[in-house]
Design a protein around this motif. Structure first.
Motif, PDB file in Angstrom:
ATOM      1  N   ARG A   1     -16.887  28.548  21.523  1.00  0.00           N
ATOM      2  CA  ARG A   1     -15.603  28.963  22.073  1.00  0.00           C
ATOM      3  C   ARG A   1     -15.078  30.145  21.259  1.00  0.00           C
ATOM      4  NH1 ARG A   1     -16.085  25.173  24.823  1.00  0.00           N
ATOM      5  NH2 ARG A   1     -15.049  23.394  25.596  1.00  0.00           N
TER       6      ARG A   1
ATOM      7  N   GLU B   1     -17.055  19.710  30.856  1.00  0.00           N
ATOM      8  CA  GLU B   1     -17.857  20.931  30.717  1.00  0.00           C
ATOM      9  C   GLU B   1     -19.347  20.566  30.651  1.00  0.00           C
ATOM     10  OE1 GLU B   1     -18.221  24.646  27.504  1.00  0.00           O
ATOM     11  OE2 GLU B   1     -17.013  22.876  27.036  1.00  0.00           O
TER      12      GLU B   1
ATOM     13  N   THR C   1     -16.147  30.983  26.450  1.00  0.00           N
ATOM     14  CA  THR C   1     -17.307  30.832  25.572  1.00  0.00           C
ATOM     15  C   THR C   1     -18.126  32.117  25.646  1.00  0.00           C
ATOM     16  OG1 THR C   1     -18.745  29.869  27.274  1.00  0.00           O
ATOM     17  CG2 THR C   1     -17.427  28.343  25.957  1.00  0.00           C
TER      18      THR C   1
ATOM     19  N   TRP D   1      -9.043  17.946  24.696  1.00  0.00           N
ATOM     20  CA  TRP D   1     -10.269  18.722  24.475  1.00  0.00           C
ATOM     21  C   TRP D   1     -11.518  17.869  24.550  1.00  0.00           C
ATOM     22  CZ3 TRP D   1     -10.214  23.386  25.744  1.00  0.00           C
ATOM     23  CH2 TRP D   1      -9.068  24.160  25.576  1.00  0.00           C
TER      24      TRP D   1
ATOM     25  N   SER E   1     -15.586  32.457  31.419  1.00  0.00           N
ATOM     26  CA  SER E   1     -14.180  32.067  31.393  1.00  0.00           C
ATOM     27  C   SER E   1     -13.992  30.842  32.278  1.00  0.00           C
ATOM     28  CB  SER E   1     -13.293  33.206  31.894  1.00  0.00           C
ATOM     29  OG  SER E   1     -13.443  34.336  31.062  1.00  0.00           O
TER      30      SER E   1
ATOM     31  N   PHE F   1     -10.314  28.414  28.697  1.00  0.00           N
ATOM     32  CA  PHE F   1     -11.105  28.686  27.500  1.00  0.00           C
ATOM     33  C   PHE F   1     -12.226  29.648  27.843  1.00  0.00           C
ATOM     34  CE2 PHE F   1     -12.954  24.852  29.328  1.00  0.00           C
ATOM     35  CZ  PHE F   1     -14.325  25.001  29.185  1.00  0.00           C
TER      36      PHE F   1
ATOM     37  N   GLN G   1      -9.167  29.516  23.410  1.00  0.00           N
ATOM     38  CA  GLN G   1      -8.758  28.345  24.180  1.00  0.00           C
ATOM     39  C   GLN G   1      -7.246  28.221  24.135  1.00  0.00           C
ATOM     40  OE1 GLN G   1     -11.120  25.293  22.326  1.00  0.00           O
ATOM     41  NE2 GLN G   1      -9.519  24.738  20.901  1.00  0.00           N
TER      42      GLN G   1
ATOM     43  N   SER H   1     -20.027  36.449  28.290  1.00  0.00           N
ATOM     44  CA  SER H   1     -18.953  35.461  28.190  1.00  0.00           C
ATOM     45  C   SER H   1     -18.792  34.703  29.500  1.00  0.00           C
ATOM     46  CB  SER H   1     -17.626  36.135  27.823  1.00  0.00           C
ATOM     47  OG  SER H   1     -17.199  36.977  28.865  1.00  0.00           O
TER      48      SER H   1
ATOM     49  N   GLU I   1     -14.353  18.836  27.177  1.00  0.00           N
ATOM     50  CA  GLU I   1     -15.732  19.077  26.764  1.00  0.00           C
ATOM     51  C   GLU I   1     -16.705  18.153  27.484  1.00  0.00           C
ATOM     52  OE1 GLU I   1     -15.555  18.871  22.498  1.00  0.00           O
ATOM     53  OE2 GLU I   1     -14.932  20.974  22.341  1.00  0.00           O
TER      54      GLU I   1
END
Length: 150
Positions: free
Chosen positions: A65, A46, A122, A39, A97, A120, A68, A95, A43
């Motif tokens: 999130r 991301e 958000t 993760w 995906s 995941f 996930q 959202s 991240e």
């Protein structure tokens, strides 16, 4: 000037890629990566995606999130180089995906193998609130590749 993110040729949606090395602090007593490394690397990737889009701060100020999942497939070892990829599968009203993959690169007699993959989601939540709201139009356009330049 902002780097333009790469886009999936089929969906047209953006993805990013980050390379990192497994450090000693990323491993556990069994000698391979700790599950939390996945993760942290996801991240980081991301963040790179939204950095390339020019929306790093505005995205992370309101994108918790809500779902996930991860499949742990192979081990990563101290000193091993990795490649993490994160991309979008869907841009919804409020959202987003995502998919991700974390690969362990070839190291000595170890072949390149996928270490983890998953998804995941958000949602956009304005600071000081607790309810999802639509993403700003300019961010949606940047994600969908429909932004116009002045």
């Amino acid at each position: 000037m902002t780097e333009l993110p790469r886009r999936d040729p089929e969906s047209g949606l953006p993805f990013a890629e980050v390379t990192r090395r497994i450090e000693w602090s990323d491993t556990d007593a069994s000698g391979h990566h700790h599950n939390s490394v996945v993760w942290r690397f996801v991240e980081s990737c991301e963040a790179q995606l939204f950095r390339e889009l020019g929306y790093l701060e505005s995205y992370f100020n309101g994108a918790p999130r809500v779902h996930q999942t991860v499949d742990y497939e192979n081990k990563l070892y101290f000193g091993q180089n990795t490649t993490t990829k994160v991309g979008l599968t869907k841009v919804g009203n409020s959202s987003l995906s995502f998919w991700f993959e974390l690969w362990g690169e070839e190291q000595g007699d170890r072949p390149r193998r996928r270490a983890a993959s998953g998804r995941f989601v958000t949602v956009h939540v304005a600071q000081g609130t607790e309810t999802a709201i639509p993403w700003p139009d300019d961010l949606r356009q940047a994600l969908l590749g429909t932004a116009t330049s002045d």
